[in-house]
Design a protein around this motif. Structure first.
Motif, short mmCIF file in Angstrom:
data_model
loop_
_atom_site.label_atom_id
_atom_site.label_comp_id
_atom_site.label_asym_id
_atom_site.label_seq_id
_atom_site.Cartn_x
_atom_site.Cartn_y
_atom_site.Cartn_z
N SER A 78 -10.56 -4.34 5.44
CA SER A 78 -9.87 -3.44 6.34
C SER A 78 -8.78 -2.70 5.58
CB SER A 78 -9.25 -4.23 7.50
OG SER A 78 -8.51 -3.38 8.36
N GLN A 79 -8.62 -1.41 5.88
CA GLN A 79 -7.58 -0.63 5.23
C GLN A 79 -6.18 -0.97 5.73
OE1 GLN A 79 -7.73 1.51 2.69
NE2 GLN A 79 -9.90 1.03 2.48
N PHE A 80 -6.09 -1.40 6.98
CA PHE A 80 -4.80 -1.70 7.58
C PHE A 80 -4.88 -3.01 8.35
CE2 PHE A 80 -5.41 2.94 7.50
CZ PHE A 80 -4.37 3.31 6.66
N GLU A 81 -3.72 -3.47 8.82
CA GLU A 81 -3.71 -4.73 9.57
C GLU A 81 -4.46 -4.62 10.89
OE1 GLU A 81 -0.31 -5.13 6.74
OE2 GLU A 81 -0.88 -3.56 8.16
N ASP A 91 -12.39 1.01 7.95
CA ASP A 91 -12.79 -0.25 7.34
C ASP A 91 -14.12 -0.08 6.61
OD1 ASP A 91 -10.54 -1.14 8.53
OD2 ASP A 91 -11.52 -2.43 10.00
N GLN A 117 -4.90 -6.48 5.07
CA GLN A 117 -5.40 -5.21 4.53
C GLN A 117 -5.81 -5.36 3.08
OE1 GLN A 117 -2.49 -2.06 3.80
NE2 GLN A 117 -0.83 -3.50 4.26
N ASN A 118 -6.80 -4.55 2.68
CA ASN A 118 -7.25 -4.49 1.28
C ASN A 118 -7.62 -5.85 0.70
OD1 ASN A 118 -7.03 -1.61 0.63
ND2 ASN A 118 -4.84 -1.91 0.96
N GLN A 171 0.80 -1.21 0.00
CA GLN A 171 0.00 0.00 0.00
C GLN A 171 0.84 1.27 0.00
OE1 GLN A 171 -3.10 1.97 3.12
NE2 GLN A 171 -3.54 -0.12 2.52
#
Length: 779
Positions: free
Chosen positions: A699-702, A708, A664-665, A120
């Protein structure tokens, strides 16, 4: 966990796909069985069947899609034009387990994930997880990689590790953008688009033979659109607009067994900065939320948003004999981007980051292809020399004022050189007419050299951005290099009881290059070797991260049935994902006063995971010539189901937090259902197209957080008229017809890392509903 709407939507899409798959065979079989065919009709049927065969170059040689023992989606340029596809990112709606996004705070930087693997962060020093190729030339950096779709022959998406034939940074897969070959006769094509938000595009392409052996072609594009929103504090600045000039030129020479192609392209993007929308009321200023998520109050304007990219390729091919072909692929690319990234999306500089990206690369590849009666394959060598430069300020003026440091600013300067060479081979041997085995491997020598310099300023922005800031401390001064070596094998076995059925099992390995955290701070390095002091070895190890790898096992079935009227592809895969690179940022208190006055990068090989799933794709020609000659009814579908779980995950504090982390993603479910009904009328064909694409929760991140996105469905539709002569077409297209609002990326400095005083949480949204008309004239 698929969200409130996803279960019902997935059920509907699955039911539809199953119904069409069940209906397609009887419907097509009935046409064949019940309609008498004379000799001319039989010849037409044979020609139609041959024309519908899908040919790809996933294994670096031309093959029928059904013969390739890996999961590949191929989309033709004709299909992309008919559906009104304008940008590369849109193909993620139809390809299973694929995420393509415009990176946060940019206009043309690409974020790509396949089967949960990608990258990302576009800063120099971090490598991509999905390889992007334009006419077999690898794009080493993600800047200027959100390609506009014009003059394209097809786009191929190869899913799963492609380390043997495509090398480093194809650990998730590869995307191949293949431009069209020049025609043998003089042609001029003009294509225009007009629609919502004052969209006005014009693409002009022309080509002509100069002699019997030499052809020349050129294309020019002007792509413009007003913003989906406005910048409410900068007069005349729009948000999410488009202002692009592009050109492409090609020279082709062909004489007997020899073919040469020289091509070049240029893109200039003058679009306004794409800024986010705040999702929290300003905790320091009290700034309210905006009603329109496409509006912004970003005030950063010390540099203009501008992207310039250009490059060229020189491809040579020589057929030495009926079985041997030599190929050479030379590529050069260069791009420069300036972008004002306003993290807080407010007039004040609570967290403002003006940034500069500069990249260049030179690559050379040689291939020797062999095509015998039972043995076929390729031997090759590859070389890449590339540089990536990033410079950005981190303005924390609001925080600095409270600390008595007016104009507090942290500058990061990163300069990364990459020198890579590799040798590879991949061969297929037919043991019998039905059974074949393939083996291959690639050895890669990947050297990364990094210069990281971080300096604290007071008094404003640094001199790089024409500011008056004064340097007061150097917090990182790093210069180091390391060579990473990797062998990535591949092996498969295919059983084809008939030429139109393929049951295969494939093992493949891929890796993503290691490096040094470009935002790392050497003064924050601990005593990692435990020798009682903090020296260069500790600082080296603190900034360094190793390559990550994926070992993938894929069992698949492909079929092309009923004279290519029904195609099916089913794949199940198990992926062992090791040494996962986790780029992250943490707030840093440089003077131990309890307030974070900067942030530093901490990238580690913190995790290992299992990435398992299934993919199902199909296309059925349900009917043909039922409403006049040329009429047709096609349905197509895709489904991706992914189970991605971390087995271990060590955070920056040394704690095991695998049960608190997610991929993520990476939605658990991606699905698509579409149709194309073509009716003969008015001296041509009118196509009615519709599609629905679903993505479950992501989710955008871990670390799950407020950015999200719940599951959602996008619905598109088109009506396209094409004259029988194919010299004229006109289409009406609708994208995101139900005007769904959905977050595709964002900045979160309230979950985990806290930076700034306003509560900096901003989101970037996917395109709203758009209606536009396209028209094309061929001369």
């Amino acid at each position: 966990m698929m969200g409130r709407i996803s279960n019902r939507a997935v059920g509907a899409l699955l039911a539809g796909a199953a119904s069409f798959a069940w209906l397609a065979a009887p419907a097509s079989a009935q046409i064949v069985a019940n309609e008498p065919i004379d000799d001319a009709g039989e010849a037409a049927e044979d020609t139609a069947a041959e024309d519908s065969v899908i040919v790809v170059t996933a294994r670096r040689r031309e093959e029928r899609l059904v013969d390739v023992p890996i999961a590949v989606t191929a989309i033709s340029g004709e299909a992309l034009e008919r559906s009104g596809t304008l940008e590369l990112t849109e193909i993620a709606e139809v390809v299973p387990n694929l995420t393509l996004e415009v990176s946060r705070g940019t206009n043309t930087t690409l974020t790509a994930f396949i089967r949960g693997v990608g990258q990302q962060d576009p800063v120099a020093g971090f490598e991509a997880g999905v390889g992007l190729y334009v006419d077999d030339v690898y794009l080493n950096r993600p800047q200027a990689a959100v390609l506009d779709v014009y003059d394209v022959e097809r786009i191929e998406v190869l899913r799963g590790p492609q380390g043997t034939l495509y090398g480093r940074n194809t650990i998730g897969g590869a995307i191949k953008y293949v431009t069209a070959r020049l025609p043998y006769e003089t042609e001029v094509k003009v294509r225009g688009t007009y629609g919502s938000y004052d969209q006005a595009d014009l693409i002009v392409s022309a080509s002509t033979p100069i002699s019997d052996n030499l052809r020349i072609g050129a294309s020019g594009a002007r792509l413009s659109r007003g913003g989906f929103g406005d910048n409410l504090v900068q007069e005349g600045v729009e948000n999410y607009n488009k202002d692009v000039w592009a050109a492409r030129g090609t020279l082709e020479f062909e004489s007997g067994p020899f073919f040469a192609r020289l091509s070049g392209d240029y893109v200039k993007d003058n679009s306004d900065p794409r800024q986010g929308s705040r999702l929290l009321v300003g905790q320091f200023s009290g700034a309210p939320l905006l009603d329109d998520p496409y509006d912004t109050r970003a005030g950063l304007n010390v540099i203009e948003q501008e992207v310039e990219a250009y490059g060229g390729a020189f491809n040579l091919s020589y057929e030495v004999s009926d079985t041997l072909t030599l190929k050479s692929i030379t590529g050069y690319r260069e791009d420069r981007s300036t972008t004002p990234i306003d993290f807080d999306s407010l007039p004040a500089a609570d967290l403002d980051v003006p940034a500069i990206y500069e990249n260049d690369q030179l690559s050379q590849e040689f291939q020797l292809l062999y095509e015998g009666d039972r043995l076929s394959g390729v031997l090759g060598a590859y070389y890449l020399d590339a540089n990536a430069f990033t410079a950005f300020d981190v303005a924390l003026f609001t925080t600095g004022a409270l600390l008595g440091l007016p104009g507090l600013n942290a500058q990061t300067f990163g300069d990364v050189n990459t020198e890579t060479w590799s040798v590879f081979g991949d061969f297929t041997y037919d043991l019998t007419d039905q059974l074949s085995i393939s083996v291959g491997g690639r050895y890669t020598n990947d050297k990364r050299s990094s210069r990281v310099l971080r300096t604290t300023f007071v008094g404003g922005f640094s001199d790089i951005f024409d500011g008056e800031g004064v340097p007061i401390a150097v917090t990182s001064d790093f210069d180091g290099s390391e060579t990473f070596k990797e062998f990535t094998p591949r092996a498969s076995i295919s059983f084809q009881p008939t030429p139109d059925h393929n049951l295969y099992f494939t093992y493949s390995k891929g890796f993503k290059g290691g490096g040094f955290d470009p935002r790392g701070q050497t003064t924050a390095a601990p005593d990692l070797d435990g020798d009682g002091d903090i020296d260069d070895a500790d600082r080296f190890e603190f900034l360094r991260f190793a390559p990550e790898t994926v070992d993938s096992f894929e069992l698949g079935y492909k079929a092309s049935l009923l004279d290519n009227r029904l195609t099916l592809a089913l794949a199940g895969f198990l992926g062992k994902y090791d040494d996962v690179q986790i780029p992250g940022s943490i707030g840093f208190d440089s003077d131990n006063d309890g307030v974070n006055d900067s942030f530093i990068g901490v990238t580690t090989n913190a995790a290992d995971a299992d990435v398992n799933g299934i993919e199902f794709e199909g296309n059925a020609l349900v009917g043909r010539d039922f409403a006049g000659a040329g009429s047709r009814f096609n349905v197509n579908w895709s489904l991706g189901v992914l189970d991605a779980q971390f087995n271990s995950f060590i955070d920056v504090f040394g704690e095991e937090v695998a049960d608190q982390r997610v991929f993520q993603n990476t939605p658990d479910v991606t699905a698509h259902m579409g149709f194309d009904l073509g009716i003969a009328m008015a001296g041509g064909i009118v196509d009615f197209l519709g599609s629905a694409s679903l993505r479950s929760d992501a989710s955008q991140f871990e670390i799950p957080g407020p950015l999200d996105q719940d599951g959602y469905v996008l619905v598109d539709a088109s009506i396209v008229y094409t004259a029988d002569s194919e010299r004229f077409s006109i289409g009406l297209h609708g994208k995101n017809l139900f005007d769904k609002r959905y977050i595709v990326s964002g900045y979160d400095f309230v979950t985990g890392t806290v930076l700034g005083l306003e509560g900096n949480l901003t989101g970037f949204y996917g395109d709203p509903r758009r209606i536009f008309v396209t028209a094309e004239v061929n001369f």
